[in-house]
Design a protein around this motif. Structure first.
Motif, PDB file in Angstrom:
ATOM      1  N   SER A 162      -7.270   6.027 -28.076  1.00  0.00           N
ATOM      2  CA  SER A 162      -8.531   6.385 -27.068  1.00  0.00           C
ATOM      3  C   SER A 162      -9.390   5.417 -26.421  1.00  0.00           C
ATOM      4  O   SER A 162      -9.681   5.264 -25.409  1.00  0.00           O
ATOM      5  N   GLY A 163      -9.410   4.196 -27.364  1.00  0.00           N
ATOM      6  CA  GLY A 163     -10.223   3.192 -26.964  1.00  0.00           C
ATOM      7  C   GLY A 163      -9.603   2.371 -25.844  1.00  0.00           C
ATOM      8  O   GLY A 163     -10.281   1.945 -24.898  1.00  0.00           O
ATOM      9  N   LEU A 164      -8.122   2.160 -26.030  1.00  0.00           N
ATOM     10  CA  LEU A 164      -7.425   1.567 -25.154  1.00  0.00           C
ATOM     11  C   LEU A 164      -7.442   2.236 -23.746  1.00  0.00           C
ATOM     12  O   LEU A 164      -7.590   1.580 -22.718  1.00  0.00           O
ATOM     13  N   VAL A 165      -7.408   3.583 -23.712  1.00  0.00           N
ATOM     14  CA  VAL A 165      -7.277   4.434 -22.743  1.00  0.00           C
ATOM     15  C   VAL A 165      -8.732   4.228 -21.997  1.00  0.00           C
ATOM     16  O   VAL A 165      -8.769   4.051 -20.686  1.00  0.00           O
ATOM     17  N   VAL A 166      -9.826   4.212 -22.603  1.00  0.00           N
ATOM     18  CA  VAL A 166     -11.224   4.012 -22.091  1.00  0.00           C
ATOM     19  C   VAL A 166     -11.376   2.573 -21.508  1.00  0.00           C
ATOM     20  O   VAL A 166     -11.808   2.455 -20.266  1.00  0.00           O
ATOM     21  N   ILE A 167     -10.729   1.633 -22.121  1.00  0.00           N
ATOM     22  CA  ILE A 167     -10.617   0.042 -21.676  1.00  0.00           C
ATOM     23  C   ILE A 167      -9.997   0.173 -20.221  1.00  0.00           C
ATOM     24  O   ILE A 167     -10.252  -0.353 -19.285  1.00  0.00           O
ATOM     25  N   LEU A 168      -8.846   0.843 -20.155  1.00  0.00           N
ATOM     26  CA  LEU A 168      -7.964   0.956 -18.885  1.00  0.00           C
ATOM     27  C   LEU A 168      -8.726   1.206 -17.911  1.00  0.00           C
ATOM     28  O   LEU A 168      -8.607   0.885 -16.583  1.00  0.00           O
ATOM     29  N   ILE A 169      -9.412   2.389 -18.383  1.00  0.00           N
ATOM     30  CA  ILE A 169      -9.987   3.362 -17.140  1.00  0.00           C
ATOM     31  C   ILE A 169     -11.202   2.451 -16.523  1.00  0.00           C
ATOM     32  O   ILE A 169     -11.391   2.514 -15.435  1.00  0.00           O
ATOM     33  N   LEU A 170     -11.921   1.695 -17.438  1.00  0.00           N
ATOM     34  CA  LEU A 170     -12.909   0.783 -17.240  1.00  0.00           C
ATOM     35  C   LEU A 170     -12.457  -0.306 -16.366  1.00  0.00           C
ATOM     36  O   LEU A 170     -13.001  -0.629 -15.252  1.00  0.00           O
ATOM     37  N   LEU A 171     -11.594  -1.049 -16.799  1.00  0.00           N
ATOM     38  CA  LEU A 171     -10.893  -2.124 -16.105  1.00  0.00           C
ATOM     39  C   LEU A 171     -10.454  -1.622 -14.485  1.00  0.00           C
ATOM     40  O   LEU A 171     -10.812  -2.303 -13.758  1.00  0.00           O
ATOM     41  N   PHE A 172      -9.984  -0.373 -14.416  1.00  0.00           N
ATOM     42  CA  PHE A 172      -9.514   0.234 -13.197  1.00  0.00           C
ATOM     43  C   PHE A 172     -10.715   0.418 -12.446  1.00  0.00           C
ATOM     44  O   PHE A 172     -10.560   0.190 -11.140  1.00  0.00           O
ATOM     45  N   GLY A 173     -11.685   0.960 -12.877  1.00  0.00           N
ATOM     46  CA  GLY A 173     -12.887   1.109 -12.300  1.00  0.00           C
ATOM     47  C   GLY A 173     -13.685  -0.103 -11.562  1.00  0.00           C
ATOM     48  O   GLY A 173     -14.039  -0.263 -10.552  1.00  0.00           O
ATOM     49  N   PHE A 174     -13.387  -1.180 -12.546  1.00  0.00           N
ATOM     50  CA  PHE A 174     -14.242  -2.526 -12.019  1.00  0.00           C
ATOM     51  C   PHE A 174     -13.089  -3.268 -10.993  1.00  0.00           C
ATOM     52  O   PHE A 174     -13.822  -3.954 -10.332  1.00  0.00           O
ATOM     53  N   PHE A 175     -12.075  -3.076 -11.271  1.00  0.00           N
ATOM     54  CA  PHE A 175     -11.044  -4.126 -10.496  1.00  0.00           C
ATOM     55  C   PHE A 175      -9.885  -3.417  -9.690  1.00  0.00           C
ATOM     56  O   PHE A 175      -9.076  -4.108  -9.728  1.00  0.00           O
ATOM     57  N   ASN A 176     -10.179  -2.214  -9.480  1.00  0.00           N
ATOM     58  CA  ASN A 176      -9.158  -1.278  -8.794  1.00  0.00           C
ATOM     59  C   ASN A 176      -8.848  -1.964  -7.292  1.00  0.00           C
ATOM     60  O   ASN A 176      -7.596  -1.835  -6.815  1.00  0.00           O
ATOM     61  N   GLU A 177      -9.768  -2.535  -6.904  1.00  0.00           N
ATOM     62  CA  GLU A 177      -9.578  -3.486  -5.524  1.00  0.00           C
ATOM     63  C   GLU A 177      -8.245  -4.265  -5.512  1.00  0.00           C
ATOM     64  O   GLU A 177      -7.692  -4.664  -4.626  1.00  0.00           O
ATOM     65  N   ARG A 178      -8.391  -4.976  -6.916  1.00  0.00           N
ATOM     66  CA  ARG A 178      -7.053  -6.120  -6.740  1.00  0.00           C
ATOM     67  C   ARG A 178      -5.977  -5.393  -7.233  1.00  0.00           C
ATOM     68  O   ARG A 178      -4.768  -5.797  -6.961  1.00  0.00           O
ATOM     69  N   PHE A 179      -5.893  -4.126  -8.187  1.00  0.00           N
ATOM     70  CA  PHE A 179      -4.679  -3.540  -8.339  1.00  0.00           C
ATOM     71  C   PHE A 179      -4.022  -2.823  -7.005  1.00  0.00           C
ATOM     72  O   PHE A 179      -3.015  -2.922  -7.237  1.00  0.00           O
ATOM     73  N   LEU A 180      -4.875  -2.228  -6.487  1.00  0.00           N
ATOM     74  CA  LEU A 180      -4.300  -1.285  -5.356  1.00  0.00           C
ATOM     75  C   LEU A 180      -3.924  -2.148  -3.977  1.00  0.00           C
ATOM     76  O   LEU A 180      -3.124  -1.683  -3.342  1.00  0.00           O
ATOM     77  N   ALA A 181      -4.382  -3.219  -3.815  1.00  0.00           N
ATOM     78  CA  ALA A 181      -4.528  -4.173  -2.737  1.00  0.00           C
ATOM     79  C   ALA A 181      -3.002  -4.043  -2.051  1.00  0.00           C
ATOM     80  O   ALA A 181      -2.422  -4.004  -0.887  1.00  0.00           O
ATOM     81  N   PRO A 182      -1.877  -4.698  -3.024  1.00  0.00           N
ATOM     82  CA  PRO A 182      -0.786  -4.968  -2.681  1.00  0.00           C
ATOM     83  C   PRO A 182       0.189  -3.532  -2.242  1.00  0.00           C
ATOM     84  O   PRO A 182       1.217  -3.597  -1.592  1.00  0.00           O
ATOM     85  N   PHE A 183      -0.276  -2.208  -2.562  1.00  0.00           N
ATOM     86  CA  PHE A 183       0.407  -1.072  -2.481  1.00  0.00           C
ATOM     87  C   PHE A 183      -0.396  -0.377  -1.181  1.00  0.00           C
ATOM     88  O   PHE A 183       0.191   0.824  -0.910  1.00  0.00           O
ATOM     89  N   VAL A 184      -1.450  -0.557  -0.690  1.00  0.00           N
ATOM     90  CA  VAL A 184      -2.079   0.256   0.108  1.00  0.00           C
ATOM     91  C   VAL A 184      -1.824  -0.246   1.645  1.00  0.00           C
ATOM     92  O   VAL A 184      -1.628  -1.372   2.201  1.00  0.00           O
ATOM     93  N   THR A 185      -1.595   0.960   2.612  1.00  0.00           N
ATOM     94  CA  THR A 185      -1.298   0.484   3.957  1.00  0.00           C
ATOM     95  C   THR A 185      -2.525   0.474   4.670  1.00  0.00           C
ATOM     96  O   THR A 185      -3.499   0.757   4.196  1.00  0.00           O
ATOM     97  N   PRO A 186      -2.542  -0.410   5.771  1.00  0.00           N
ATOM     98  CA  PRO A 186      -3.746  -0.771   6.314  1.00  0.00           C
ATOM     99  C   PRO A 186      -4.662   0.416   6.746  1.00  0.00           C
ATOM    100  O   PRO A 186      -5.969   0.078   7.004  1.00  0.00           O
ATOM    101  N   SER A 187      -4.157   1.520   7.260  1.00  0.00           N
ATOM    102  CA  SER A 187      -5.161   2.689   7.584  1.00  0.00           C
ATOM    103  C   SER A 187      -4.401   3.895   7.338  1.00  0.00           C
ATOM    104  O   SER A 187      -3.379   4.165   7.284  1.00  0.00           O
ATOM    105  N   LYS A 188      -5.071   4.876   6.904  1.00  0.00           N
ATOM    106  CA  LYS A 188      -4.705   6.331   6.805  1.00  0.00           C
ATOM    107  C   LYS A 188      -3.943   6.914   7.778  1.00  0.00           C
ATOM    108  O   LYS A 188      -3.350   7.800   7.766  1.00  0.00           O
ATOM    109  N   SER A 189      -4.449   6.424   8.976  1.00  0.00           N
ATOM    110  CA  SER A 189      -4.076   7.045  10.254  1.00  0.00           C
ATOM    111  C   SER A 189      -2.812   6.436  11.076  1.00  0.00           C
ATOM    112  O   SER A 189      -2.167   6.846  11.828  1.00  0.00           O
TER     113      SER A 189
END
Length: 385
Positions: A162-189
């Protein structure tokens, strides 16, 4: 029906009659001997044996059958005088009462259960000692302790998971811009099909936008944000990419600048958080288009560089060309460490017909705009303040 004479104390004869009647009843009681089987039990369990009990003990050990023992005991009892018959009964009741009390209140050290043998010759006992009870209790305690250890281990593992899940959620919340950047298209449209536009086409819509065919970008450009304060710049970037008010507009001489996010926290507002995430793929010779006031301006890339955030000279540098535009974003994506600058010169229409710049040259920023603060930076800032 027999009539019992009166037993008044005033009549001596009546007293004798009452005494005789009692004696007669007692004699009738003692005519029958105690049960032989019970007498055997008492003879085997009694510590001190009377002569009657000794006789019964000898009979029980003689090897005779129960019927033969019963007959021998009956003949023995009948031959006894009345006083000894009374003695036999007294012994029988005394030992019987002792055995009853013993069964109701066993010793604290053992619990006794009497079980007759098949031959009825003797009585055996099954004893459960204090040692056995202690062993049984210790065994139960060990089993319970083992179960508790297993339960505790499961609880610890569950807590760690449970603690690991919470930590992962917090890390994703804090640093998701780094995790998602390589996989996101430039624009939704934008689809995965490259944008193909004829630069010489005369059909241009009224919407202000920037189009970068190589990286599939077609995003609105915000021109109405006059302030260069960081919070105002971030507010404008929620609606698209932002034209910086201290630089030239399309169709003017000088250098214009457009800022866009390369990555941003998904919890922040805005639909264009990854607008320029692929800007680093642009190379010399690539083109991009800026549409404003129903006109299209085409630029060809000739310069690409990464600079520190405080190098604000890139906002006005034209590299000796009459009209240029710089596309600026943070680098690496998801951080605000440095700035990526991609600059193109105007090739359509002819830049020599451009008008003078209307830029607010009296405003000079200290640093180039950055990504909006991450949750982590906001958290650390809150702690330090």
């Amino acid at each position: 029906m027999k009539t019992i004479p009166s037993t008044s104390s005033n009549n001596p004869d009546s007293n004798n009659i009452a005494a005789d009647l009692i004696r007669q009843k007692l004699n009738q009681v003692y005519e029958e001997e105690p049960n032989a089987k019970k007498e055997i039990v008492e003879s085997n369990t009694s510590g001190h044996h009377s002569k009657h009990q000794q006789f019964m003990l000898q009979l029980s050990q003689s090897g005779l059958s129960l019927a033969e023992i019963q007959t021998a005991w009956h003949n023995y009892y009948l031959a006894l005088p009345d006083d000894e018959k009374h003695q036999v009964w007294q012994e029988f009741y005394r030992d019987h009462n002792k055995q009853t009390v013993h069964n109701k209140h066993p010793s604290s050290n053992q619990s006794i259960q009497q079980v007759p043998t098949k031959s009825n010759k003797s009585i055996t006992s099954h004893t459960r000692t204090v040692t056995d009870i202690k062993k049984h209790i210790l065994s139960q305690v060990r089993n319970k302790s083992s179960n508790n250890k297993s339960s505790h281990l499961k609880s610890i593992l569950f807590g760690l998971a449970s603690g690991l899940v919470v930590i992962l959620i917090l890390l994703f919340g804090f640093f998701n811009e780094r995790f998602l950047a390589p996989f996101v298209t430039p624009s939704k449209s934008i689809s995965s099909t490259p944008i193909i536009i004829d630069p010489n086409s005369g059909s241009v819509g009224p919407d202000s936008k920037i189009i970068i065919p190589k990286i599939n970008v077609e995003i609105p450009v915000v021109y109405d944000q006059a302030s260069i304060a960081e919070k105002d710049v971030q507010s404008g970037l929620e609606r698209g990419v932002l034209h910086y008010s201290t630089t030239s507009n399309p169709g003017e001489l000088g250098n214009g600048a457009i800022f866009g996010h390369s990555s941003n926290n998904i919890l922040n507002k805005g639909e264009y958080k990854f607008a320029f995430v692929l800007l680093n793929r642009m190379e010399a010779g690539d083109t991009f288009m800026i549409q404003k006031d129903s006109k299209r301006y085409v630029y060809r890339v000739f310069n690409k560089q990464i600079v520190d955030p405080d190098k604000v000279s890139v906002l006005t540098d034209t590299y000796g060309k009459p009209a240029t535009f710089s596309l600026i974003t943070c680098d690496p994506p998801g951080t605000s460490l440095r700035r990526l600058i991609v600059t193109g010169e105007q090739i359509t229409p002819d830049p020599n017909v451009n008008i003078a710049s209307s830029a607010k040259t009296d405003l000079v920023p200290a640093t180039l705009p950055s990504n909006s603060p991450t949750l982590w930076s906001r958290f650390t800032s809150w702690l330090t303040n």
